[in-house]
Write a protein that holds these residues in place. Structure first.
Motif, PDB file in Angstrom:
ATOM      1  N   GLU A  43      81.373 -56.405 109.448  1.00  0.00           N
ATOM      2  CA  GLU A  43      81.695 -55.869 108.134  1.00  0.00           C
ATOM      3  C   GLU A  43      80.511 -55.100 107.547  1.00  0.00           C
ATOM      4  OE1 GLU A  43      83.171 -58.976 105.628  1.00  0.00           O
ATOM      5  OE2 GLU A  43      84.913 -59.315 106.919  1.00  0.00           O
ATOM      6  N   ASP A  44      79.299 -55.422 108.011  1.00  0.00           N
ATOM      7  CA  ASP A  44      78.090 -54.769 107.498  1.00  0.00           C
ATOM      8  C   ASP A  44      77.088 -54.631 108.638  1.00  0.00           C
ATOM      9  OD1 ASP A  44      75.683 -54.021 106.270  1.00  0.00           O
ATOM     10  OD2 ASP A  44      76.017 -55.322 104.534  1.00  0.00           O
ATOM     11  N   VAL A  45      77.131 -53.502 109.308  1.00  0.00           N
ATOM     12  CA  VAL A  45      76.272 -53.277 110.473  1.00  0.00           C
ATOM     13  C   VAL A  45      74.795 -53.339 110.101  1.00  0.00           C
ATOM     14  CG1 VAL A  45      75.553 -51.541 112.172  1.00  0.00           C
ATOM     15  CG2 VAL A  45      77.965 -52.060 111.882  1.00  0.00           C
ATOM     16  N   GLN A  46      74.426 -52.792 108.966  1.00  0.00           N
ATOM     17  CA  GLN A  46      73.018 -52.809 108.571  1.00  0.00           C
ATOM     18  C   GLN A  46      72.517 -54.239 108.404  1.00  0.00           C
ATOM     19  OE1 GLN A  46      70.952 -50.005 108.359  1.00  0.00           O
ATOM     20  NE2 GLN A  46      69.329 -51.525 108.236  1.00  0.00           N
ATOM     21  N   ALA A  47      73.288 -55.080 107.729  1.00  0.00           N
ATOM     22  CA  ALA A  47      72.895 -56.476 107.535  1.00  0.00           C
ATOM     23  C   ALA A  47      72.843 -57.218 108.868  1.00  0.00           C
ATOM     24  CB  ALA A  47      73.854 -57.176 106.571  1.00  0.00           C
ATOM     25  N   GLU A  48      73.800 -56.954 109.735  1.00  0.00           N
ATOM     26  CA  GLU A  48      73.822 -57.607 111.055  1.00  0.00           C
ATOM     27  C   GLU A  48      72.642 -57.136 111.893  1.00  0.00           C
ATOM     28  OE1 GLU A  48      75.507 -60.501 113.456  1.00  0.00           O
ATOM     29  OE2 GLU A  48      75.961 -59.979 111.383  1.00  0.00           O
ATOM     30  N   TYR A  49      72.327 -55.871 111.815  1.00  0.00           N
ATOM     31  CA  TYR A  49      71.164 -55.315 112.503  1.00  0.00           C
ATOM     32  C   TYR A  49      69.896 -56.048 112.058  1.00  0.00           C
ATOM     33  CZ  TYR A  49      67.389 -51.878 113.253  1.00  0.00           C
ATOM     34  OH  TYR A  49      66.217 -51.250 113.590  1.00  0.00           O
ATOM     35  N   GLU A  50      69.717 -56.213 110.755  1.00  0.00           N
ATOM     36  CA  GLU A  50      68.536 -56.901 110.228  1.00  0.00           C
ATOM     37  C   GLU A  50      68.499 -58.361 110.682  1.00  0.00           C
ATOM     38  OE1 GLU A  50      66.120 -55.321 108.845  1.00  0.00           O
ATOM     39  OE2 GLU A  50      67.155 -53.428 108.460  1.00  0.00           O
ATOM     40  N   ARG A  51      69.644 -59.031 110.632  1.00  0.00           N
ATOM     41  CA  ARG A  51      69.718 -60.446 111.036  1.00  0.00           C
ATOM     42  C   ARG A  51      69.357 -60.602 112.514  1.00  0.00           C
ATOM     43  NH1 ARG A  51      73.109 -64.289 113.423  1.00  0.00           N
ATOM     44  NH2 ARG A  51      74.632 -62.724 114.100  1.00  0.00           N
ATOM     45  N   LEU A  52      69.953 -59.766 113.348  1.00  0.00           N
ATOM     46  CA  LEU A  52      69.715 -59.888 114.790  1.00  0.00           C
ATOM     47  C   LEU A  52      68.311 -59.433 115.176  1.00  0.00           C
ATOM     48  CD1 LEU A  52      73.174 -58.723 116.174  1.00  0.00           C
ATOM     49  CD2 LEU A  52      72.305 -61.070 115.916  1.00  0.00           C
ATOM     50  N   LYS A  53      67.824 -58.397 114.530  1.00  0.00           N
ATOM     51  CA  LYS A  53      66.465 -57.929 114.817  1.00  0.00           C
ATOM     52  C   LYS A  53      65.457 -59.032 114.492  1.00  0.00           C
ATOM     53  CE  LYS A  53      63.578 -53.937 114.459  1.00  0.00           C
ATOM     54  NZ  LYS A  53      63.424 -52.571 114.118  1.00  0.00           N
TER      55      LYS A  53
END
Length: 130
Positions: A84-94
């Motif tokens: 639902e939020d690629v930017q937030a998921e990117y930050e979480r996974l990074k």
């Protein structure tokens, strides 16, 4: 009407894949039992235990390794997940150590996408879906 119940991803090590897909990405293990010298190992999205299962399939043939390597070397993701939020998921996974091929991008008329390495020989794409 047909529905997708199971899909698979080739992995070079099932134990490593289990750890990455559950501990890092956050999927939940659904099935795990011996099957032909390996394991039938599937994961699902938490809260959708009766939804589509992802089989973490061991590479039992040389052509499977060749196929996986060709996709990886060409920069082609072997599967795609939604967020639902690629930017937030990117930050979480990074923050969890996931290696991305670049920052999330959005092309005109397309959803935001990001591509990461799964530590098991694959590139995985995620796209923003509501």
């Amino acid at each position: 009407m047909l529905r997708i119940a199971l899909t698979s991803i080739l992995v070079d090590d099932q134990d490593k894949a289990e750890a990455f897909y559950t501990d890092v990405l956050g999927f939940r293990k659904k099935q795990d039992f011996p099957a032909g010298g390996a394991r039938w190992l599937t994961v699902v999205t938490p809260g959708t235990e009766n939804g589509t299962e992802l089989l973490l399939e061991p590479m039992g043939y040389d052509f499977a390794r060749t196929y996986q390597k060709a996709l990886y070397d060409a920069g082609i993701p072997c599967t795609t997940f939604a967020s639902e939020d690629v930017q937030a998921e990117y930050e979480r996974l990074k923050a969890r150590g996931v290696v991305f091929r670049g920052e999330p991008t959005r092309m005109e008329g397309m959803p935001t996408i990001a591509v990461f390495e799964d530590t098991c020989g694959n590139l995985v794409q995620m796209f923003e879906a509501s």
